[in-house]
Design a protein around this motif. Structure first.
Motif: not given
Length: 42
Positions: A11-12, A34-36
Motif C-alpha cells: 500500500d505504497n 493490503f490493496t497493493e
C-alpha cells in the motif's frame, strides 16, 4: 524469484526486511490486509 528483490512496498509504504534471510529462504509472509503489493527487483 528469478531476480534479486531490492524493495517491497505494501500500500505504497516501503517494507523493511532482512534481505540476506530473504535471499536465502526466498519466501515472504504478509500478515496484514493490503490493496497493493509491489516487489521491485534490481
Amino acid at each position: 524469484m528469478p531476480f534479486k528483490v531490492k524493495e517491497i512496498e505494501i500500500d505504497n509504504e516501503k517494507l523493511s526486511f532482512d534481505k540476506k534471510a530473504f535471499d536465502k529462504e526466498n519466501y515472504l509472509i504478509v500478515d496484514k490486509e493490503f490493496t497493493e503489493l509491489h516487489i521491485i527487483g534490481k
